[in-house]
Design an enzyme around this catalytic site. Structure first.
Site, short mmCIF file in Angstrom:
data_model
loop_
_atom_site.label_atom_id
_atom_site.label_comp_id
_atom_site.label_asym_id
_atom_site.label_seq_id
_atom_site.Cartn_x
_atom_site.Cartn_y
_atom_site.Cartn_z
N GLU A 142 -27.76 -37.68 -38.09
CA GLU A 142 -28.99 -38.26 -38.26
C GLU A 142 -30.17 -37.83 -39.17
O GLU A 142 -30.69 -38.12 -40.10
CB GLU A 142 -29.61 -38.61 -36.90
CG GLU A 142 -28.80 -39.65 -35.85
CD GLU A 142 -29.14 -39.64 -34.73
OE1 GLU A 142 -30.07 -39.14 -34.28
OE2 GLU A 142 -28.55 -40.47 -33.89
N LYS A 146 -25.49 -43.99 -24.91
CA LYS A 146 -25.32 -42.67 -25.72
C LYS A 146 -25.49 -41.45 -25.02
O LYS A 146 -25.09 -40.44 -25.47
CB LYS A 146 -26.29 -42.82 -26.96
CG LYS A 146 -25.91 -41.75 -28.00
CD LYS A 146 -27.04 -42.17 -29.19
CE LYS A 146 -26.90 -41.15 -30.32
NZ LYS A 146 -27.97 -41.66 -31.40
N ASP A 190 -36.80 -34.93 -36.03
CA ASP A 190 -36.18 -36.21 -35.93
C ASP A 190 -36.22 -36.37 -34.28
O ASP A 190 -35.38 -35.66 -33.50
CB ASP A 190 -34.88 -36.45 -36.19
CG ASP A 190 -34.20 -37.73 -36.01
OD1 ASP A 190 -34.81 -38.60 -35.31
OD2 ASP A 190 -32.82 -37.93 -36.28
N ASP A 193 -27.52 -46.75 -37.67
CA ASP A 193 -28.20 -45.76 -36.77
C ASP A 193 -28.07 -46.31 -35.42
O ASP A 193 -28.76 -47.15 -34.93
CB ASP A 193 -29.52 -45.86 -36.95
CG ASP A 193 -30.59 -44.95 -36.15
OD1 ASP A 193 -29.72 -43.92 -35.37
OD2 ASP A 193 -31.61 -44.80 -36.23
#
Length: 617
Positions: A179, A74, A203, A13
Site C-alpha cells: 500500500e 482482512k 499510511d 485497494d
C-alpha cells in the site's frame, strides 16, 4: 473501448474498512464510483435468508442483521484463531468466528437456512467481486486484469491468500503491491523530478498501519525501509470509544451490552461517526434510540477525551516512524516530504504528533488519503498491461523485504540468505555442505527474523531433500536458493550439485499463519538483545571452527598416512579420539563458547604432538 482484449486493467485497494477501485483512462487516474455514487465501498458482506449483500447495502443492514454481517475480514487473513489479537477483536465483532482443526479462524454465518463457514480470503473474494462489478459497470466491458494492494507488513501467506481471493473473484492478478508504495506511485506522478527526494509515506488506515521510506528520482521509486503494524488503525480507535461508552452504560444504567451483538454493532457505528466528526469539531454527541432494553442512549465526547483514550496508539505510530528512519540510517532532516495516506490520518492529533516529530515540517496532503493507494495500483496496472503512456511508463517501483530470511543450521543457528530491506524481485543463493558423514537427507527449515538463533525467529516452512549420495563430511554441495517474485511471494529450493536432484518449499496458508505483531516484537528484541545475540554469534563461530578442526584433522590423517601407519596403535588411538570428539559435538550442540574453547584446547594438546611428529616424518 469495447471487447475483452481491450479492457483496461484496474487497481484495487482492498482495505480493512473500505475498498476502492481505480483505472488509468484518458491520460489520468479515474476513481470509479460504486452504484451508490460513492468513491469508496465498505469492505462488508451481509448474508440474508435468500441473498448476499456486499458494500453499502451490507453496511445498511448491519444493525438489523449483526450476526450475519461480516466486516474486518482482512484482520483475520494469515492469523491463528488462538492469536491474542484475534481473541481481543472477537469482543467487538457481532459475527461469530470459530476455529478449524488447524487453528485457522473461520467466519460462521447462517445463509440459505443452513450454517456455513468461510475463510477470511473467501470473504475478501466477495468484496473483490463487488469491485469487479463496479468497474465493469463503469467501463462497459468485462474486466479481467487487476493489481491488488496489501499492507507492507503482510507475510508471504497473507499475500498468497490475497492473490487467491483475487483469483476466486475472477481476476487475473497482475501483481500484488504494498500500500505505501502504491501511494508513492500516485504521489510520484505529481512530483516527478530528476532530483532525488526522500519521501516518508505515513499510511494509517482503518485496520492497518504502514510507514515506508522511499527514494524517488526521475520516476524510479525505491523502498529503503518499511515498518508498521497490521493490527493498528481506525478500528482500534473506534474500539477504545466503544469500551468507554460500554463502561458509561454500566455506570448510568447498570446494563452490560458487551455480549449483545445488535447493540454493539449500533454503538460501534455511532462511534465511527463520532470519530469522523471529531476531526473537525471540538465536541460531538452520540445519540442511539432504544439501544438496549428500551434505553435511549445519549452522551457527549470531546476531541480531548478521544485523544486521551487513544494517545498510546497515536504514540505507537510515531515510534514506528522513528524506527523506519533508523532502519534506513537517515535523520529527520534528510526527509524531503511526509505524505499522509489513509482515512485515519485526518485525525488532528495524529497530524500534530507527526508534525512535531519532524520539527514543524509541513505535511503533504495533496493526494486524497482514501484514494491514493488505489490510484497508484491503477497506474501500476496500466504499466503492467501495456496500457500506459509516456506520462506513467517511467514510474518504476522497487519494494523491499520487511525481515531477513534464512535457513536453520545445526545447533540452532540461523544463516541469513536474504537480508532485511533487500529490494525484490530478487534471487539469492547459498552453498551448503553435508554436515556429517554419509548424510543422505538434508532438512532446511526456513525462518524469518533478525536474531542469530532460530528459536527466536519465525519458522515459515521446511525443504526436505533426500537421495543425497553418501560422502564424507562436507563432501556434497547443496545449492539453496531463495527466490522472491515481484509480488513479494517467496519460493525456496534446494539442489544437490552432483545429481541435480531438487526439492522446493510449498508454503500453505495454514502452516504459516502467525500474529504479525510478532514482527514488531522481534525487531524490538533484536535491538534490545544485541549483546545476547553477539554472544550467540560468537558461540556459533567457535563451534564452526571446532567442527572444522576435528574433521580436517581426520582428513589429514587419512590422506597423509600410509596404509601401514593407519594400523599403527598411535594412529588408531587418535582416530578413536576423533570419533569420540565427533560424538561429543553431536551430543553438545548447544554448548557455550567457553566449553567449546576448552574442548579445542584439550584436543589440540592431545593431537598436535602427533600431527607435528607425522609432519616431521
Amino acid at each position: 473501448m469495447s471487447g475483452e482484449s481491450q479492457a483496461p486493467a484496474v487497481g484495487i485497494d482492498l482495505g480493512t474498512t473500505y475498498s476502492c477501485v481505480a483505472v488509468w483512462r484518458h491520460n489520468r487516474v479515474e476513481i470509479i464510483p460504486n452504484d451508490q455514487g460513492n468513491r469508496i465501498t465498505p469492505s462488508c458482506v451481509s448474508f440474508k435468508e435468500t441473498e448476499r449483500l456486499v458494500g453499502d447495502s451490507a453496511m445498511n443492514v448491519a444493525a438489523s442483521n449483526p450476526v450475519n454481517t461480516v466486516f474486518d475480514a482482512k484482520r483475520l487473513i494469515g492469523r491463528r484463531f488462538s492469536d491474542p489479537l484475534v481473541q481481543k477483536d472477537l469482543m467487538f465483532w457481532s459475527f461469530k468466528v470459530a476455529s478449524d482443526q488447524a487453528d485457522k479462524p473461520m467466519i460462521v454465518i447462517s445463509y440459505m437456512d443452513e450454517e456455513k463457514q468461510f475463510a477470511a480470503e473467501e470473504i475478501s473474494s466477495m468484496i473483490l467481486t463487488k469491485m469487479k462489478e463496479i468497474a465493469e459497470a463503469f467501463l462497459g466491458c468485462s474486466v479481467k486484469d487487476a493489481v491488488i494492494t496489501v499492507p507492507a507488513y503482510f507475510s508471504d501467506s497473507q499475500r498468497r491468500a490475497t492473490k487467491e481471493a483475487g483469483t476466486l473473484s475472477g481476476f487475473n492478478v497482475l501483481r500484488i503491491i504494498v500500500e505505501p508504495t502504491a501511494a508513492a506511485i500516485a504521489y510520484g506522478l505529481e512530483k516527478k523530478s530528476s532530483d532525488e527526494r526522500n519521501v516518508l509515506i505515513f499510511d494509517l488506515g482503518g485496520g492497518t498501519f504502514d510507514v515506508s521510506l522511499l527514494t524517488m528520482s526521475d520516476g524510479v521509486i525505491k523502498a529503503k525501509s518499511i515498518t508498521g503494524d497490521t493490527h493498528l488503525g481506525g478500528e482500534d480507535f473506534d474500539n477504545r470509544m466503544v469500551n468507554y461508552f460500554i463502561e458509561e452504560l454500566k455506570r448510568k444504567h447498570k446494563k452490560d451490552i458487551s455480549n449483545q451483538s445488535r447493540a454493539l454493532r449500533r454503538l460501534k457505528t455511532a462511534c465511527e461517526r463520532a470519530k469522523r466528526n471529531l476531526s473537525f469539531m471540538a465536541h460531538t454527541t452520540i445519540e442511539i434510540d432504544c439501544l438496549y432494553n428500551g434505553i435511549d442512549f445519549e452522551s457527549k465526547i470531546s476531541r480531548a477525551k478521544f485523544e486521551e483514550l487513544n494517545m498510546d496508539l497515536f504514540e505507537k505510530c510515531i515510534a514506528h516512524v522513528d524506527k523506519c528512519l533508523k532502519d534506513a540510517k537517515m535523520d529527520k532532516a534528510s526527509i524531503h516530504d511526509v505524505v499522509l495516506v489513509g482515512g485515519s490520518t485526518r485525525i488532528p492529533k495524529v497530524q500534530q504528533l507527526l508534525q512535531d516529530y519532524f520539527n514543524g515540517k509541513e505535511l503533504c496532503k495533496n493526494i486524497h488519503p482514501d484514494e491514493a493507494v488505489a490510484s497508484g495500483a491503477a497506474i501500476q496496472a496500466a504499466n503492467l498491461s501495456g496500457q500506459g503512456n509516456h506520462k506513467i511508463e517511467g514510474l518504476i517501483l522497487h519494494d523491499v523485504t520487511p525481515l531477513s530470511l534464512g535457513i536453520g543450521l545445526i545447533a540452532g543457528e540461523m544463516s541469513v540468505v536474504v537480508p532485511r530491506n533487500t529490494t525484490f524481485p530478487t534471487k539469492k543463493q547459498r552453498i551448503h555442505f553435508t554436515s556429517f558423514d554419509n548424510q543422505t537427507i538434508a532438512e532446511f527449515d526456513v525462518y524469518e527474523g533478525e536474531r542469530p538463533r532460530t528459536r527466536d525467529n519465525i519458522q515459515l516452512g521446511k525443504v526436505t531433500l533426500s537421495g543425497i549420495p553418501p560422502a564424507p563430511w562436507s563432501g556434497q554441495k547443496i545449492d539453496v536458493c531463495f527466490d522472491i517474485d515481484a509480488n513479494g511471494i517467496l519460493n525456496v529450493s534446494a539442489v544437490i550439485q552432483t545429481t541435480g536432484k531438487k526439492s522446493s518449499l510449498t508454503i500453505s496458508n495454514v502452516d504459516t499463519m502467525r500474529p504479525k505483531d510478532e514482527i514488531d516484537r522481534m525487531l524490538e528484541d533484536a535491538e534490545s538483545c544485541r549483546s545476547e545475540d553477539e554472544r550467540h554469534e560468537h558461540r556459533f563461530a567457535v563451534r564452526r571452527s571446532l567442527v572444522d578442526y576435528i574433521y580436517n584433522t581426520r582428513d589429514n590423517i587419512s590422506t597423509k598416512r600410509s596404509a601401514s601407519h593407519l594400523l599403527a596403535p598411535s594412529t588408531k588411538k587418535i582416530r578413536d579420539e576423533i570419533n569420540n570428539a565427533i560424538q561429543w559435538m553431536n551430543a553438545n550442540r548447544f554448548a557455550e563458547a567457553e566449553v567449546l574453547v576448552n574442548k579445542r584446547k584439550e584436543l589440540e594438546s592431545s593431537w598436535v604432538p602427533f600431527i607435528t611428529k607425522d609432519s616431521d616424518t
